[in-house]
Every structure is written in C-alpha cells, then in structure tokens.
Design an enzyme around this catalytic site. Structure first.
Site, PDB file in Angstrom:
ATOM      1  N   CYS A 191      46.118  43.856  49.275  1.00 33.28           N
ATOM      2  CA  CYS A 191      44.996  43.228  49.984  1.00 33.28           C
ATOM      3  C   CYS A 191      45.470  42.983  51.411  1.00 33.28           C
ATOM      4  O   CYS A 191      46.402  43.643  51.867  1.00 33.28           O
ATOM      5  CB  CYS A 191      44.531  41.951  49.281  1.00 33.28           C
TER       6      CYS A 191
HETATM    7  C1  RB5 Z   1      39.925  39.139  52.280  1.00 33.28           C
HETATM    8  O1  RB5 Z   1      39.279  38.798  51.092  1.00 33.28           O
HETATM    9  C2  RB5 Z   1      41.395  38.680  52.241  1.00 33.28           C
HETATM   10  O2  RB5 Z   1      41.411  37.334  51.874  1.00 33.28           O
HETATM   11  C3  RB5 Z   1      42.218  39.524  51.263  1.00 33.28           C
HETATM   12  O3  RB5 Z   1      42.314  40.836  51.755  1.00 33.28           O
HETATM   13  C4  RB5 Z   1      43.636  39.071  51.027  1.00 33.28           C
HETATM   14  O4  RB5 Z   1      44.358  38.964  52.210  1.00 33.28           O
HETATM   15  C5  RB5 Z   1      43.769  37.886  50.159  1.00 33.28           C
HETATM   16  O5  RB5 Z   1      44.838  37.318  49.937  1.00 33.28           O
END
Ligand code: RB5
Length: 148
Positions: free
Chosen positions: A64
């Site tokens: 993420c």
């Molecule tokens: C976006 O939802 C962001 O919060 C995600 O990509 C991640 O960094 C979460 O920990």
C-alpha cells in the site's frame, strides 16, 4: 514457491514493477488491484492473508502507500506473521527470526530497485528455528486464546 501478491491503488505501480523483476520465474497469484482507482487496503490484505493462512500460497506480498495498513490488517488473520520492511536487513531478519509469511512494502516509501532487493532476500532467507520457534509459539498461543 507460490506467492500471493496484492496492493491497493498506492501500491499498484510497485506491484507491477516487482512482477517484472524479483518475481520473474516464481508462481504468482495476483489478487489485484490492477488500476489506480481508490480501494480499501483491508479488502486486498485479507484476500492475500487468507490465501497464505490456508496454505494455498506459501508466502504473500502486500503493498500500500506505506505498508503499514496492509501489515495491521494481515496480522489480524490467524497464522499470519506480516512484516513491514523498508530495508534489506529487516527483511532478512523477518524471515530468520520471525518466520514472516507476508512481506509488506510501502509503494510511497521504497523505490522499485530497493524493493526488488528486499523481495529477493526475503524469499530466499530461511527461518532459523530453535529459540525463535519457542517465541513464535508464544505468539501463536496468544493468538489462539484471543480468538476463543
Ligand atoms: C490509502 O488508503 C493509504 O492509507 C494506504 O495506501 C496505506 O498507506 C495504508 O497504510
């Protein structure tokens, strides 16, 4: 080794880069996403975590923006030991000492070159066992008692 991989919109570019580099030659099950349209990272984290926890895939990689949300979510699944790593040493030790079965990466934290090195080391480092197995057994016992 069969590897489950997944990302949210902030990790999709790094996921694609890893599929073209460190993951070449591996059997990979790609749980998406495939576009930069905004999604909720827990949906992907749980899909990959269940694929690993069930034994369908031996390891998982989740990406993420920071790797943090994916690690928090994946670690809620029984049997998952997800480690968020931004350097090669931590990735190696997450295997050697912690027998991590999911690697989390931040698509906004590490570039594709470093991420490929992290993944290669993480896939190849064995678990040391011994005293580390005893410590993991304590974590597993807590996990079992918490889910009664
Ligand atoms: C976006 O939802 C962001 O919060 C995600 O990509 C991640 O960094 C979460 O920990």
């Amino acid at each position: 080794m069969t590897i489950a991989i997944g990302s949210d919109h902030n990790g999709v570019a790094l996921k694609e880069a890893l599929l073209q580099s460190a993951l070449q030659g591996h059997t990979v099950r790609d749980f998406g996403v495939f576009t930069t349209e905004s999604v909720d990272y827990p949906d992907i984290a749980f899909a990959v975590a269940h694929a690993v926890a069930s034994g369908e895939c031996e390891r998982g990689i989740l990406i993420c923006g920071t790797g943090i949300g994916m690690a928090i979510a994946a670690n809620k699944v029984r049997g998952i030991r997800a480690a968020n790593c931004s350097d090669v040493y931590s990735a190696k030790m997450s295997r050697r000492d912690n027998d991590a079965n999911i690697l989390c990466l931040g698509g906004r934290v590490v570039g594709p070159g470093l991420a490929a090195e992290i993944v290669t080391v993480w896939l190849n480092e064995p678990f040391a066992g011994g005293r580390h197995a005893r410590r993991l057994a304590k974590i597993h016992a807590q996990e079992e008692s918490a889910q009664l």
